[in-house]
Design a protein around this motif. Structure first.
Motif, PDB file in Angstrom:
ATOM      1  N   ASP A 125     -22.509 -19.949 -11.098  1.00  5.22           N
ATOM      2  CA  ASP A 125     -21.553 -19.247 -11.964  1.00  5.22           C
ATOM      3  C   ASP A 125     -21.668 -17.741 -11.796  1.00  5.22           C
ATOM      4  N   LEU A 126     -22.889 -17.238 -11.636  1.00  7.17           N
ATOM      5  CA  LEU A 126     -23.080 -15.808 -11.390  1.00  7.17           C
ATOM      6  C   LEU A 126     -22.433 -15.401 -10.068  1.00  7.17           C
ATOM      7  N   VAL A 174     -26.893  -7.411 -22.916  1.00  2.00           N
ATOM      8  CA  VAL A 174     -25.661  -8.159 -23.186  1.00  2.00           C
ATOM      9  C   VAL A 174     -25.052  -7.709 -24.506  1.00  2.00           C
ATOM     10  N   ARG A 175     -25.894  -7.368 -25.462  1.00  2.00           N
ATOM     11  CA  ARG A 175     -25.407  -6.897 -26.769  1.00  2.00           C
ATOM     12  C   ARG A 175     -24.460  -5.710 -26.601  1.00  2.00           C
ATOM     13  N   ALA A 176     -24.861  -4.730 -25.779  1.00  2.00           N
ATOM     14  CA  ALA A 176     -24.052  -3.529 -25.582  1.00  2.00           C
ATOM     15  C   ALA A 176     -22.721  -3.866 -24.903  1.00  2.00           C
ATOM     16  N   VAL A 181     -19.752 -11.490 -20.010  1.00  2.00           N
ATOM     17  CA  VAL A 181     -19.544 -11.725 -21.443  1.00  2.00           C
ATOM     18  C   VAL A 181     -18.694 -12.972 -21.671  1.00  2.00           C
ATOM     19  N   THR A 182     -17.698 -13.191 -20.813  1.00  2.00           N
ATOM     20  CA  THR A 182     -16.792 -14.333 -20.979  1.00  2.00           C
ATOM     21  C   THR A 182     -17.442 -15.649 -20.561  1.00  2.00           C
ATOM     22  N   GLU A 183     -18.147 -15.627 -19.436  1.00  2.00           N
ATOM     23  CA  GLU A 183     -18.646 -16.869 -18.838  1.00  2.00           C
ATOM     24  C   GLU A 183     -20.005 -17.309 -19.363  1.00  2.00           C
ATOM     25  N   PHE A 184     -20.741 -16.404 -19.994  1.00  2.00           N
ATOM     26  CA  PHE A 184     -22.097 -16.753 -20.433  1.00  2.00           C
ATOM     27  C   PHE A 184     -22.295 -16.441 -21.923  1.00  2.00           C
TER      28      PHE A 184
END
Length: 309
Positions: free
Chosen positions: A216-217, A299-301, A264-267
């Motif tokens: 996926d990455l 990921v938060r940012a 952000v969308t895929e994970f």
């Protein structure tokens, strides 16, 4: 009686300065990556195996590093290994355990990975390549692991394309074509722009194994550029790639931002404190220099920034 040789590495150095990374690099091993209900993937992987060294010790135990690498990787060949990041984590943890003088052990791995693919128009079987990137850092606080890949694609410069579109507009108007028809034509037929071969790097690092599948990455990274490229390409495939790339012109910065959006969308299951590294480098076709952009962020940012759009 066997004579004991002096342990020179354990002696005090002439200059008592600690070192961040000491070990071996360029270690090549065969690694079997297991897959459910499929034959394993055999990777020719290159490893870096490193520990930190305190100021009071002259050298690290290089032979011990190699012993651990050999033991773990030989086990990986004989037992199913489903993630290379976990493999790196196991080696790092054993390094930390076997070196009582070190507080941190790092293991990095890269390997070329062949992906089965199909051409976009002629639908013929072909292959693509990706460089797998995996690493792990073990300390007393636990082990952080990283997984990702570096892939190659195609980009088209929006700036040069914009100039060519303006030239096309002026030429069509000189030929008497109406403004509405010119606008419609330029919307339907993307104009020329100078193209580049792009190299996208995307990795995710977290405590323990990241909640991100390697394939996926790779897909997110490949889709971040203007168009995918293929080793085999018949004429319809060449036309498809050229049209798609020019219809989706992107700056090097756009590719990194699209990777961020893709992560952000895929994970959605990635923890907020997982760290994402995104890099894009383009081999310029009309310059002697290359273009580069990157972002490293939790990921938060990324979620917060994209939520504000």
């Amino acid at each position: 009686m066997e004579k004991q040789l002096p342990d020179v590495q354990a002696s005090e150095p002439d200059v008592t300065v600690g070192l961040n990374r000491v070990g071996v690099t360029g270690v090549t091993k065969l690694v079997e990556l297991a897959r459910p209900d499929k034959r394993p993937i055999v990777l020719t992987a290159e490893f870096e195996v490193l520990v930190d060294l305190p100021s009071w010790r002259k050298g690290a135990d290089m032979s011990r590093n190699m012993e651990v690498v050999d033991e773990i990787l030989e086990d990986a060949v004989s037992e199913p290994t489903y993630s290379v990041e976990d493999l790196c984590g196991e080696v790092a943890e054993q390094l930390l355990d076997k070196h009582d003088y070190t507080s941190k052990a790092e293991v990095k791995m890269e390997a070329e990975y062949m992906i089965k693919d199909r051409t976009p128009e002629s639908d013929r079987p072909t292959q693509a390549t990706a460089d797998i990137i995996a690493s792990a850092t073990a300390t007393e606080d636990g082990t952080r692991e990283e997984i990702g890949a570096r892939v190659t694609g195609m980009t088209v410069c929006p700036c040069s394309q914009g100039m060519m579109s303006q030239t096309a507009r002026e030429k069509l108007e000189d030929l008497g074509v109406g403004d509405e028809e010119v606008t419609e034509f330029l919307q339907e037929v993307p104009q020329a722009g100078h193209s580049q071969r792009g190299h996208a790097t995307l990795t995710v690092e977290s405590d323990g194994a990241p909640e991100a599948d390697l394939m996926d990455l790779i897909e997110v990274a490949r889709d971040s550029m203007s168009a995918r490229i293929y080793n085999l390409a018949k004429r319809p495939d060449e036309d498809h790639m050229t049209f798609e790339a020019h219809a989706n012109a992107k700056f090097v910065e756009d590719c990194v931002r699209d990777m961020a959006e893709g992560v952000v969308t895929e994970f959605p299951d990635l923890p907020d404190d997982a760290v994402v590294t995104m890099k894009q480098s383009n081999d310029e076709s009309i310059h002697q220099h290359n273009a580069h952009a990157e972002r490293v962020a939790e990921v938060r940012a990324l979620r917060e920034e994209l939520a504000d759009d």
